[in-house]
Design a protein around this motif. Structure first.
Motif, PDB file in Angstrom:
ATOM      1  N   ALA A   1    -107.601 -17.348  31.167  1.00  0.00           N
ATOM      2  CA  ALA A   1    -107.617 -18.730  31.650  1.00  0.00           C
ATOM      3  C   ALA A   1    -108.012 -19.668  30.519  1.00  0.00           C
ATOM      4  N   VAL A   2    -107.214 -20.712  30.309  1.00  0.00           N
ATOM      5  CA  VAL A   2    -107.499 -21.712  29.283  1.00  0.00           C
ATOM      6  C   VAL A   2    -107.914 -22.994  29.995  1.00  0.00           C
ATOM      7  N   ASN A   3    -109.167 -23.383  29.780  1.00  0.00           N
ATOM      8  CA  ASN A   3    -109.716 -24.578  30.440  1.00  0.00           C
ATOM      9  C   ASN A   3    -109.545 -24.505  31.951  1.00  0.00           C
ATOM     10  N   GLY A   4    -109.746 -23.308  32.484  1.00  0.00           N
ATOM     11  CA  GLY A   4    -109.723 -23.101  33.926  1.00  0.00           C
ATOM     12  C   GLY A   4    -108.376 -22.762  34.510  1.00  0.00           C
ATOM     13  N   THR A   5    -107.330 -22.752  33.730  1.00  0.00           N
ATOM     14  CA  THR A   5    -105.985 -22.448  34.231  1.00  0.00           C
ATOM     15  C   THR A   5    -105.472 -21.169  33.592  1.00  0.00           C
ATOM     16  N   ALA A   6    -105.082 -20.221  34.434  1.00  0.00           N
ATOM     17  CA  ALA A   6    -104.566 -18.945  33.946  1.00  0.00           C
ATOM     18  C   ALA A   6    -103.062 -18.884  34.187  1.00  0.00           C
ATOM     19  N   ASN A   7    -102.315 -18.750  33.114  1.00  0.00           N
ATOM     20  CA  ASN A   7    -100.867 -18.594  33.223  1.00  0.00           C
ATOM     21  C   ASN A   7    -100.422 -17.154  33.029  1.00  0.00           C
ATOM     22  N   PHE A   8    -101.224 -16.383  32.286  1.00  0.00           N
ATOM     23  CA  PHE A   8    -100.828 -15.023  31.941  1.00  0.00           C
ATOM     24  C   PHE A   8    -101.996 -14.064  32.103  1.00  0.00           C
ATOM     25  N   ALA A   9    -101.628 -12.810  32.311  1.00  0.00           N
ATOM     26  CA  ALA A   9    -102.603 -11.721  32.324  1.00  0.00           C
ATOM     27  C   ALA A   9    -102.347 -10.839  31.113  1.00  0.00           C
ATOM     28  N   VAL A  10    -103.453 -10.267  30.574  1.00  0.00           N
ATOM     29  CA  VAL A  10    -103.345  -9.393  29.413  1.00  0.00           C
ATOM     30  C   VAL A  10    -103.845  -8.003  29.785  1.00  0.00           C
ATOM     31  N   SER A  11    -103.512  -7.037  28.957  1.00  0.00           N
ATOM     32  CA  SER A  11    -103.863  -5.646  29.252  1.00  0.00           C
ATOM     33  C   SER A  11    -105.348  -5.387  29.003  1.00  0.00           C
ATOM     34  N   GLY A  12    -105.823  -4.286  29.563  1.00  0.00           N
ATOM     35  CA  GLY A  12    -107.190  -3.875  29.323  1.00  0.00           C
ATOM     36  C   GLY A  12    -107.428  -3.549  27.861  1.00  0.00           C
TER      37      GLY A  12
ATOM     38  N   SER B   1     -89.797 -19.022  24.533  1.00  0.00           N
ATOM     39  CA  SER B   1     -89.397 -18.952  23.130  1.00  0.00           C
ATOM     40  C   SER B   1     -90.384 -19.693  22.236  1.00  0.00           C
ATOM     41  N   MET B   2     -91.159 -20.622  22.817  1.00  0.00           N
ATOM     42  CA  MET B   2     -92.195 -21.304  22.043  1.00  0.00           C
ATOM     43  C   MET B   2     -93.509 -20.539  22.072  1.00  0.00           C
ATOM     44  N   ILE B   3     -93.703 -19.765  23.125  1.00  0.00           N
ATOM     45  CA  ILE B   3     -94.953 -19.021  23.274  1.00  0.00           C
ATOM     46  C   ILE B   3     -94.878 -17.659  22.604  1.00  0.00           C
ATOM     47  N   GLY B   4     -93.735 -17.017  22.723  1.00  0.00           N
ATOM     48  CA  GLY B   4     -93.607 -15.657  22.206  1.00  0.00           C
ATOM     49  C   GLY B   4     -94.300 -14.671  23.117  1.00  0.00           C
ATOM     50  N   SER B   5     -95.027 -13.725  22.547  1.00  0.00           N
ATOM     51  CA  SER B   5     -95.667 -12.677  23.346  1.00  0.00           C
ATOM     52  C   SER B   5     -97.166 -12.880  23.482  1.00  0.00           C
ATOM     53  N   ARG B   6     -97.691 -14.012  22.986  1.00  0.00           N
ATOM     54  CA  ARG B   6     -99.137 -14.217  22.962  1.00  0.00           C
ATOM     55  C   ARG B   6     -99.590 -15.121  24.101  1.00  0.00           C
TER      56      ARG B   6
ATOM     57  N   ALA C   1     -99.039 -14.905  35.559  1.00  0.00           N
ATOM     58  CA  ALA C   1     -99.835 -15.179  36.751  1.00  0.00           C
ATOM     59  C   ALA C   1     -99.187 -16.284  37.558  1.00  0.00           C
ATOM     60  N   ALA C   2     -99.573 -16.354  38.822  1.00  0.00           N
ATOM     61  CA  ALA C   2     -99.130 -17.493  39.615  1.00  0.00           C
ATOM     62  C   ALA C   2     -99.698 -18.752  38.975  1.00  0.00           C
TER      63      ALA C   2
ATOM     64  N   GLU D   1    -101.740 -10.039  23.921  1.00  0.00           N
ATOM     65  CA  GLU D   1    -100.324 -10.037  24.300  1.00  0.00           C
ATOM     66  C   GLU D   1    -100.169 -10.157  25.809  1.00  0.00           C
ATOM     67  N   ILE D   2     -99.137 -10.875  26.205  1.00  0.00           N
ATOM     68  CA  ILE D   2     -98.882 -11.101  27.629  1.00  0.00           C
ATOM     69  C   ILE D   2     -98.422  -9.805  28.287  1.00  0.00           C
ATOM     70  N   ALA D   3     -99.125  -9.417  29.355  1.00  0.00           N
ATOM     71  CA  ALA D   3     -98.724  -8.247  30.128  1.00  0.00           C
ATOM     72  C   ALA D   3     -98.020  -8.644  31.419  1.00  0.00           C
ATOM     73  N   ALA D   4     -98.348  -9.800  31.944  1.00  0.00           N
ATOM     74  CA  ALA D   4     -97.718 -10.287  33.177  1.00  0.00           C
ATOM     75  C   ALA D   4     -97.942 -11.783  33.270  1.00  0.00           C
TER      76      ALA D   4
END
Length: 440
Positions: free
Chosen positions: A417-428, A318-323, A377-378, A372-375
């Motif tokens: 990846a932000v500063n080496g850490t990836a939380n989300f994947a985005v679409s092509g 809810s703080m991140i939204g879809s981005r 990530a681990a 926008e967040i598509a998935a």
């Protein structure tokens, strides 16, 4: 027809009009008498209107106060450092409410004064609704009693021992003396922190006890980060609107109470906050159109009407939204982008758009904020066997720097990846928009 009209102005019709006029005058007199009639038969003489001082005492001259009403008897000690409650009830008392009570008792006014004080006994002097004694620092006492309520005006009769007079006081002013000491308990558990004083906040955590993913937010310098279950920078506005404002808005509609012995509530989540050097902790439940909170330190339970669940129930998303990332233009001092042989950088201040950036830098920032967040990530997953194909470095006005890397992943997605850490994947498609903005 003319003859009929002339007779109507003369004979029996004239006598009828005179009789009706007399009846109207009599009714007016009766109405006036009824307006002054009190059901108890006490107020038979009209009170004198105006504004009358029942008490007019500087708060600093009050050392203590004693209150006795149909519900409780308690005392207040007015110390320079704060007001102390003398009661069998334990509580984390609201100094604001206590000072307001002392102030109201010291500046009590009436809207009317009864010309005859002898009616006080008829109005309930021997068994008043409340007795209040103000004990001054010089040892003298000022006493008044709330006698009864007028069914006509809704005001209360108040007897002043000092003036030996009966006054009529508004319900709002009189009823504060009819409450129990629980009215001085705080009606909120968490402090009110707005967007202008976020430096008061250190951390907030929300632990779901049933369904939901627990999360935590911490402040580092002037920035805020989600630290669990992912690590990600979030805007101050998101923290204020998702956590702080909803938490302080859970305000008890009525004076709060302590949880009854043996009461069982199935709690949804636990909220902990560190602010102003103090730790707060409460359990929360959404039930029957209300939000119930219990202070874990004091046992205080508050209940607030709610048409829907507060924003903190929505979890960290809810703080991140879809981005996948978001950087307000006003927070950015420079932008640097790299894609293959293309390299671009711009410092804030030269262009007309987006707070000082030119069209190209503004386009890159807009495309970056549109990832926008598509998935999901681990946690911390960046190992795809492939190198980043695009990088954007964001310099912040605070002096901090974030590097956002786009790394090819399975299914045509790209890890952000932000500063080496990836939380989300985005679409092509989202990646292509950012690539085109950098290559422009």
């Amino acid at each position: 027809m003319r003859n009929i009209v002339r007779r109507g102005r003369g004979g029996s019709d004239g006598r009828t009009i005179t009789a009706l006029s007399s009846a109207c005058i009599l009714l007016a007199v009766l109405a006036a008498a009824l307006a002054l009639y009190d059901p108890d038969g006490a107020e038979t003489v009209p009170p004198v209107p105006g504004i009358f001082e029942i008490t007019s005492i500087p708060v600093s001259e009050i050392g203590a106060a004693a209150v006795s009403n149909a519900l409780v008897s308690y005392g207040l000690m007015n110390h320079p450092s704060g007001v102390e409650v003398v009661s069998d009830v334990y509580g984390n008392w609201s100094q604001q409410e206590l000072r307001a009570f002392i102030g109201a008792a010291c500046r009590l006014t009436g809207s009317r004064k009864l010309p005859d004080a002898s009616v006080a006994e008829t109005l309930g002097l021997n068994d008043p609704l409340a007795r209040v004694t103000l004990i001054k620092t010089d040892g003298t006492n000022v006493k008044f009693s709330v006698l009864s309520r007028s069914e006509i005006s809704g005001e209360y009769y108040v007897f002043s021992e000092e003036h030996q007079a009966v006054y009529m006081v508004s319900a709002a002013d009189a009823e504060i003396f009819l409450r129990s000491e629980s009215a001085f308990l705080p009606r909120t558990i968490f402090p009110a922190i707005n967007a202008g004083d976020l430096d008061r906040l250190s951390a907030v955590s929300v632990d779901f006890l049933t369904e939901g993913r627990s999360y935590a937010v911490e402040r580092a310098g002037s920035s805020f980060f989600i630290t669990s279950p992912i690590t990600r920078r979030v805007t101050a506005n998101a923290v204020a609107e998702t956590l702080l404002r909803p938490l302080s808005s859970v305000r008890s509609d009525d004076p709060p109470e302590y949880e009854p012995e043996g009461a069982a509530v199935s709690w949804d989540l636990r909220v902990a906050m560190a602010a102003d050097g103090t730790e707060y902790s409460a359990l929360a439940a959404a039930r029957g159109g209300r939000i119930i909170m219990k202070d874990e330190k004091t046992g205080l339970v508050i209940s607030s009407k709610a048409d829907f669940r507060p924003a903190f129930y929505g979890g960290f998303m809810s703080m991140i939204g879809s981005r996948a990332v978001y950087y307000p233009a006003g927070d950015v001092s420079y932008i640097r982008a790299e894609y293959r042989e293309v390299m671009f950088s711009e410092y804030r201040g030269g262009g007309p758009e987006a707070g000082g950036f030119g069209p190209r830098a503004s386009g890159i920032l807009e495309a970056l904020n549109s990832l926008e967040i598509a998935a999901e990530a681990a946690r911390g997953h960046t190992e795809t066997g492939k190198e980043p194909v695009l990088r954007v470095t964001i310099g912040l006005m605070s002096g901090e720097t974030d590097e956002i890397s786009l790394i090819p992943a399975e299914g045509g997605l790209y890890l952000a990846a932000v500063n080496g850490t990836a939380n989300f994947a985005v679409s092509g498609a989202a990646f292509s928009r950012l690539r085109d903005a950098v290559s422009d």
